[in-house]
Design a protein around this motif. Structure first.
Motif, PDB file in Angstrom:
ATOM      1  N   UNK A  52       0.837  -1.202   0.000  1.00 24.00           N
ATOM      2  CA  UNK A  52       0.000   0.000   0.000  1.00 24.00           C
ATOM      3  C   UNK A  52       0.867   1.246   0.000  1.00 24.00           C
ATOM      4  N   UNK A  53       1.934   1.216   0.791  1.00 20.80           N
ATOM      5  CA  UNK A  53       2.833   2.368   0.872  1.00 20.80           C
ATOM      6  C   UNK A  53       3.433   2.705  -0.503  1.00 20.80           C
ATOM      7  N   UNK A  54       3.871   1.686  -1.225  1.00 22.10           N
ATOM      8  CA  UNK A  54       4.444   1.913  -2.550  1.00 22.10           C
ATOM      9  C   UNK A  54       3.392   2.460  -3.514  1.00 22.10           C
ATOM     10  N   UNK A  55       2.225   1.840  -3.534  1.00 21.48           N
ATOM     11  CA  UNK A  55       1.165   2.279  -4.449  1.00 21.48           C
ATOM     12  C   UNK A  55       0.792   3.734  -4.172  1.00 21.48           C
ATOM     13  N   UNK A  56       0.574   4.054  -2.917  1.00 21.90           N
ATOM     14  CA  UNK A  56       0.195   5.423  -2.571  1.00 21.90           C
ATOM     15  C   UNK A  56       1.307   6.417  -2.910  1.00 21.90           C
ATOM     16  N   UNK A  63       6.991   9.282  -5.643  1.00 18.23           N
ATOM     17  CA  UNK A  63       8.197   8.960  -4.896  1.00 18.23           C
ATOM     18  C   UNK A  63       8.152   7.486  -4.507  1.00 18.23           C
ATOM     19  N   UNK A  64       9.241   7.021  -3.946  1.00 17.16           N
ATOM     20  CA  UNK A  64       9.322   5.645  -3.462  1.00 17.16           C
ATOM     21  C   UNK A  64       9.415   5.655  -1.941  1.00 17.16           C
ATOM     22  N   UNK A  65       8.910   4.617  -1.287  1.00 18.60           N
ATOM     23  CA  UNK A  65       9.070   4.526   0.163  1.00 18.60           C
ATOM     24  C   UNK A  65      10.560   4.434   0.519  1.00 18.60           C
ATOM     25  N   UNK A  66      10.902   4.847   1.707  1.00 16.21           N
ATOM     26  CA  UNK A  66      12.293   4.790   2.159  1.00 16.21           C
ATOM     27  C   UNK A  66      12.823   3.369   2.038  1.00 16.21           C
ATOM     28  N   UNK A  67      13.994   3.235   1.450  1.00 19.00           N
ATOM     29  CA  UNK A  67      14.646   1.938   1.319  1.00 19.00           C
ATOM     30  C   UNK A  67      14.200   1.096   0.151  1.00 19.00           C
ATOM     31  N   UNK A  86      -8.936   5.432  -4.376  1.00 17.11           N
ATOM     32  CA  UNK A  86      -8.921   4.079  -4.941  1.00 17.11           C
ATOM     33  C   UNK A  86      -7.680   3.287  -4.547  1.00 17.11           C
ATOM     34  N   UNK A  87      -6.830   3.857  -3.712  1.00 21.06           N
ATOM     35  CA  UNK A  87      -5.569   3.204  -3.348  1.00 21.06           C
ATOM     36  C   UNK A  87      -5.814   1.825  -2.736  1.00 21.06           C
ATOM     37  N   UNK A  88      -6.705   1.738  -1.758  1.00 20.98           N
ATOM     38  CA  UNK A  88      -6.970   0.446  -1.109  1.00 20.98           C
ATOM     39  C   UNK A  88      -7.545  -0.569  -2.100  1.00 20.98           C
ATOM     40  N   UNK A  89      -8.390  -0.110  -2.996  1.00 19.60           N
ATOM     41  CA  UNK A  89      -8.956  -1.004  -4.015  1.00 19.60           C
ATOM     42  C   UNK A  89      -7.859  -1.516  -4.947  1.00 19.60           C
ATOM     43  N   UNK A  90      -6.974  -0.630  -5.378  1.00 15.62           N
ATOM     44  CA  UNK A  90      -5.874  -1.043  -6.251  1.00 15.62           C
ATOM     45  C   UNK A  90      -4.970  -2.048  -5.552  1.00 15.62           C
ATOM     46  N   UNK A  91      -4.659  -1.802  -4.291  1.00 15.11           N
ATOM     47  CA  UNK A  91      -3.808  -2.716  -3.531  1.00 15.11           C
ATOM     48  C   UNK A  91      -4.485  -4.082  -3.414  1.00 15.11           C
TER      49      UNK A  91
END
Length: 122
Positions: A52-56, A63-67, A86-91
């Motif tokens: 979810x973090x990456x998608x959002x 941007x990309x999540x740290x690391x 729609x982030x949760x739906x996409x995930x």
């Protein structure tokens, strides 16, 4: 007449997050990513199973999540703020796509001998 036709259909079930995510993916993401999110697309990498973090981060902030190490070094993606809700739906859709592929990998593989034996039984 229309009222009779509509009532005859009965109540429709609400769509699941996976179904809503598939619609969002097909209408927005598939242009660059593959129809199958397990495969690379013309411009985008495979994204099945993305967090979810990456998608959002990618969809809203580019941007990309740290690391996180990007799969591609290109910067073709554009922000898609219309997908904020729609982030949760996409995930959910991307998780199911990854699970289907994993399940297929765990199926026993028929050897040529097993295929020949199965053909003989027919």
């Amino acid at each position: 007449m229309l009222a009779i036709a509509v009532s005859a259909c009965g109540p429709s079930k609400p769509m699941t997050p996976v179904q809503r995510g598939r619609i969002a993916y097909v209408t927005t993401c598939m242009a660059c990513h593959n129809r199958d999110p397990n495969l690379a697309g013309s411009k985008g990498p495979p994204i099945a199973g993305s967090s979810r973090e990456l998608v959002e981060d990618r969809i809203l902030y580019l941007k990309y999540p740290a690391g996180y190490k990007p799969k591609r070094t290109t910067h073709n993606m554009r922000a898609q703020p219309q997908l904020k809700n729609k982030i949760d739906d996409l995930v959910a859709f991307l998780a199911e796509a990854a699970n289907k592929t994993e399940a297929a990998k765990n199926q026993p593989v028929k050897t040529d001998a097993a295929k020949t034996e199965a053909a003989k039984k027919k």
